[in-house]
Design a protein around this motif. Structure first.
Motif, PDB file in Angstrom:
ATOM      1  N   VAL A 141      -1.675  -8.620  -2.103  1.00 31.38           N
ATOM      2  CA  VAL A 141      -0.529  -7.851  -1.596  1.00 31.38           C
ATOM      3  C   VAL A 141      -0.895  -7.154  -0.290  1.00 31.38           C
ATOM      4  O   VAL A 141      -2.068  -7.004   0.034  1.00 31.38           O
ATOM      5  N   ARG A 145       1.796  -1.997   0.358  1.00 35.37           N
ATOM      6  CA  ARG A 145       2.261  -2.165  -1.025  1.00 35.37           C
ATOM      7  C   ARG A 145       1.189  -1.675  -1.992  1.00 35.37           C
ATOM      8  O   ARG A 145       1.482  -0.971  -2.952  1.00 35.37           O
ATOM      9  N   SER A 148       0.990   2.108  -1.998  1.00 30.65           N
ATOM     10  CA  SER A 148       2.108   2.704  -2.740  1.00 30.65           C
ATOM     11  C   SER A 148       1.751   2.811  -4.214  1.00 30.65           C
ATOM     12  O   SER A 148       1.921   3.859  -4.836  1.00 30.65           O
ATOM     13  N   THR A 172      11.306   2.419  -1.237  1.00 33.36           N
ATOM     14  CA  THR A 172      10.328   1.358  -0.950  1.00 33.36           C
ATOM     15  C   THR A 172       9.023   1.626  -1.691  1.00 33.36           C
ATOM     16  O   THR A 172       8.417   0.706  -2.254  1.00 33.36           O
ATOM     17  N   ASN A 176       7.522  -0.918  -4.341  1.00 32.77           N
ATOM     18  CA  ASN A 176       6.166  -1.446  -4.166  1.00 32.77           C
ATOM     19  C   ASN A 176       5.301  -1.161  -5.385  1.00 32.77           C
ATOM     20  O   ASN A 176       4.577  -2.027  -5.872  1.00 32.77           O
TER      21      ASN A 176
END
Length: 194
Positions: A141, A145, A148, A172, A176
């Motif tokens: 990833v 991401r 997060s 977001t 994520n």
């Protein structure tokens, strides 16, 4: 009027006024049965399913004002994901309570907990698998991401704080985090099957 429009309108009302009792009544009326059924489908008893359903509505009250409706995505699917996470949290919490109750009884009676060393080995093995799964997913990833998920689950930072830190929206960050969490779960399932 379409179902998607009704859902979007209802969510807009709740975001505008979290204390809109008519909107909450409509929301609960519309989604409570589905949430309860999903809990039963995951083998929770009726009382536990009622508790988890109530917990989900509490979570929704906390997060509804930051939720961004995306017409390209399904609101019921988002709600189902919240339900799955709440069920997992409930089962973990209950398992922890039972384990600590057993430890307390053992301490009070001076009897060793049956299978305690086996339990510790199993826990250590599970932690090793989890670490391996995390390493694999981190490589797959994007850095943002991963951060997060990492900051939301491994620190005490809130979604809002993580969003500010990464320069993205809070929605977001949550998306994520959930995506990485699901990838880690899938990776763990694959590791168990091998």
């Amino acid at each position: 009027m379409s179902t998607a429009f009704n859902c979007r309108s209802l969510l807009h009302r709740l975001k505008r006024n979290i204390q809109d009792q008519d909107a909450w009544n409509e929301f609960v009326s519309r989604y409570r049965a589905s949430i309860f059924r999903w809990c039963l489908d995951r083998n929770l008893g009726e009382a536990d399913a009622q508790d988890v359903t109530q917990e989900i509505f509490i979570r929704l009250i906390r997060s509804i004002q930051t939720f961004e409706y995306d017409p390209q995505k399904s609101f019921p699917a988002w709600l189902r994901r919240i339900t799955e996470n709440a069920i997992i949290d409930f089962v973990r919490s209950r398992t922890r309570k039972l384990y600590y109750q057993t430890l307390c009884i053992s301490a009070l009676t001076n009897e060793p907990v049956a299978g305690d060393s086996h339990s510790e080995l199993a826990d250590q093995f599970d932690l090793e698998k989890l670490e391996a799964a995390k390493i694999r997913i981190q490589k797959r990833v994007t850095k943002r991401r991963w951060l997060s998920w990492d900051l939301m689950t491994q620190t005490s930072m809130t979604g809002k704080q993580v969003a500010q830190h990464l320069g993205v929206s809070e929605a977001t960050v949550h998306a994520n985090k959930n995506q990485v969490q699901n990838l880690i779960r899938s990776e763990l399932r694959l590791m168990v099957e091998c």
